[in-house]
Design an enzyme around this catalytic site. Structure first.
Site, PDB file in Angstrom:
ATOM      1  N   THR B 198      -5.343 -14.198 -35.336  1.00 53.18           N
ATOM      2  CA  THR B 198      -4.893 -14.005 -33.981  1.00 53.18           C
ATOM      3  C   THR B 198      -5.218 -12.560 -33.744  1.00 53.18           C
ATOM      4  OG1 THR B 198      -3.108 -15.625 -34.076  1.00 53.18           O
ATOM      5  CG2 THR B 198      -2.752 -13.754 -32.648  1.00 53.18           C
ATOM      6  N   ASP B 229       2.866 -19.487 -31.820  1.00 55.68           N
ATOM      7  CA  ASP B 229       3.745 -18.448 -31.293  1.00 55.68           C
ATOM      8  C   ASP B 229       3.066 -17.492 -30.311  1.00 55.68           C
ATOM      9  OD1 ASP B 229       2.192 -17.483 -33.484  1.00 55.68           O
ATOM     10  OD2 ASP B 229       3.481 -15.722 -33.596  1.00 55.68           O
ATOM     11  N   THR B 249       1.085 -12.103 -35.833  1.00 55.12           N
ATOM     12  CA  THR B 249       0.039 -13.015 -36.305  1.00 55.12           C
ATOM     13  C   THR B 249       0.524 -13.691 -37.573  1.00 55.12           C
ATOM     14  OG1 THR B 249      -2.211 -13.175 -37.159  1.00 55.12           O
ATOM     15  CG2 THR B 249      -1.090 -11.076 -37.503  1.00 55.12           C
ATOM     16  N   GLY B 250       0.256 -14.977 -37.690  1.00 54.91           N
ATOM     17  CA  GLY B 250       0.677 -15.661 -38.916  1.00 54.91           C
ATOM     18  C   GLY B 250       0.955 -17.121 -38.663  1.00 54.91           C
TER      19      GLY B 250
END
Lengths: 330, 330
Positions: B198, B229, B249-250
């Site tokens: 992201t 998200d 990010t993740g």
């Protein structure tokens, strides 16, 4: 003398059971609250029969959820049961009674969260799902995801064996008239009952677990695939055993921008506010300052309930094992 | 003697300027941070040329955002400029380099937030938008909504005069190979570079205003209209002048469940943590406890930057008016 009094006071405070403690042998507190939307709901705006119909369906939903808790069921099952009844009623803006979008269809959003595990599920923009709350729960329990949208969410529903319903299941004459009115640009009418309405439930079960659920048809005349706060974890729905469970209703964009549900949880956890103070601070303070209308229902681990709104009314109900049972509108 | 020392110490503390104060005539601090995704990024996993290419594009994005700030531009313009460059690069999982969904298409999400007004805009599941961050900003500035999804969001784009691009604009051979690998069920490969990636940026401008922006192609092989998200205000993006600006990010589902970005803001506001402590608490604590992988970038009103991740690497960069300029990967 003063010193003795002070001493006795300190002893009394130290010996007093915490708010959520129970006497030996007493069953743990159970508690549920529901809402059916907030907005310009004044005494003059409904006939006595209409008011009675709202109260009856709110009561049915409240009691269905409470019965689950009383028989030892989970808060997740309780909020699901309560929301399903409100979705099946044609009176509320969710499921059967959902408002129409600009294109004349019903686009439904819902979410659910488990305060014990912080697991959550949500769907947005589904158009053939009778009970979006059931699909949100399937997303939580049978996918690795939290939020599924549109046709993809319905594909998931089919793969899970859920039956789809035709769009005309959601047709109600009253909602169609509201769309016609909104399309003609009568802005005041847009704020009437049901324009923003949403249904939701929060509960505390005997195991001490919290859960929250929210379901909506969104805004009458909504366009461009607009998604409001109802399927957004943190905005319209949040549950965390460390603080509280919350379901919101109102002008969704403002609830998203303030992350309203999670803000209430954070005010309890990190600023030490009581549930009612935290709900008031967000609904009457933070939300109102940026122009947000609406309300929240919330329950904490002690079974305390907050029913807070900054609009003229909010369809609501609360019931607990201390004997409280109330339905309110204005 | 001891008393005198203590006295002088107290005076020194009282007279010391607060962390964000500046000397007379000195320009206020400006600061920007960017990320290009987090995951299993180890030194062995890239050639020197590949690493150089990533560093070059991260540097270009960082400097483009910084130039906006240095010339007196707003933090909103700075984060938009930085994210646009990362979206245009084929290297990152956003815009041009977006990963493929299960159906072999690129579904893009983005969001942006203004810390001064708490205004926000986001899009989810768009498939013909070259720079989703630009569309998120149009949603913020030219609609009453926060989140628009799918075809509706593209209809809004067209009404705003934005040109759509054909889906093949987003075709890159490398992403297609990643989809093929993911489809064959090689789970480890799924965690490689770009599966979760992201891009994002956060900035503080000379006026003291914070902003955050995030853009993504989501997860390789994602199904059922999954939304992560990145377009969720509070989860992947948040900005509030009273605390900080954050882009995450993740593994998005975990960031949604912990409302990660807003949690960092709440820990600063209500528990008094410093930016770095709050970011660490969420990324290494709360997120990790429920199994969440990834990282965040964040900046506060004093221009402090946090670059926190619990994965092996995170593509990242930070630059400020005190002379710091760094690009990092591992």
């Amino acid at each position: 003398m003063l010193r003795d009094t002070a001493f006795l006071l300190v002893v009394a405070i130290l010996l007093a059971p915490p708010e959520h403690a129970m006497a030996a042998g007493e069953a743990p507190m159970i508690s549920i609250a529901i809402h059916g939307g907030a907005g310009v709901i004044t005494r003059g705006s409904m006939t006595r029969d209409e008011e009675e119909a709202y109260r009856k369906d709110l009561g049915r939903a409240l009691d269905a959820g409470y019965d689950v808790l009383e028989s030892g069921g989970s808060s997740l099952d309780a909020v699901t049961a309560a929301v399903r009844i409100l979705e099946d009623s044609p009176l509320f803006n969710a499921g059967r009674g959902a408002v129409f979008s600009h294109e004349g269809i019903n686009e439904l959003d819902a979410s659910i969260m488990d305060g014990r595990t912080l697991e959550a599920g949500a769907v947005a923009g589904v158009t053939h799902i009778r009970n979006p709350i059931d699909l949100a729960r399937l997303v939580m329990e049978r996918s690795q995801h939290v939020l599924l949208a549109g046709e993809g969410a319905e594909e998931f529903a089919l793969e899970q064996g859920m039956e789809l319903v035709p769009q005309n299941y959601f047709f109600t004459e009253r909602r169609w008239q509201q769309l016609e009115k909104a399309r003609t640009g009568d802005r005041y009418s847009a704020a009437e009952i049901g324009y923003y309405g949403t249904v939701g439930a929060v509960a505390l079960d005997r195991q001490g677990n919290l859960a929250a659920a929210t379901s909506t048809g969104g805004m009458t005349n909504k366009r461009w695939g607009r998604i409001g706060d109802s399927p957004i974890i943190g905005a319209g729905t949040y549950a965390d055993n460390d603080s509280c469970a919350i379901s919101a209703t109102g002008s969704g964009e403002f609830f998203i921008r303030t992350v309203a549900a999670h803000e209430i949880s954070a005010l309890m956890k990190y600023r030490g506010l009581a549930l009612g103070e935290a709900a008031r601070e967000v609904v009457q303070g933070r939300l109102k300052r940026i122009g947000g209308d609406g309300g929240v229902i919330a329950v904490d681990r002690a079974g305390n309930v907050a029913l807070e709104f900054n609009t003229e009314g909010m369809f609501r109900g609360a019931r607990d094992s201390k004997g409280r049972r109330e339905i309110g509108i204005y």
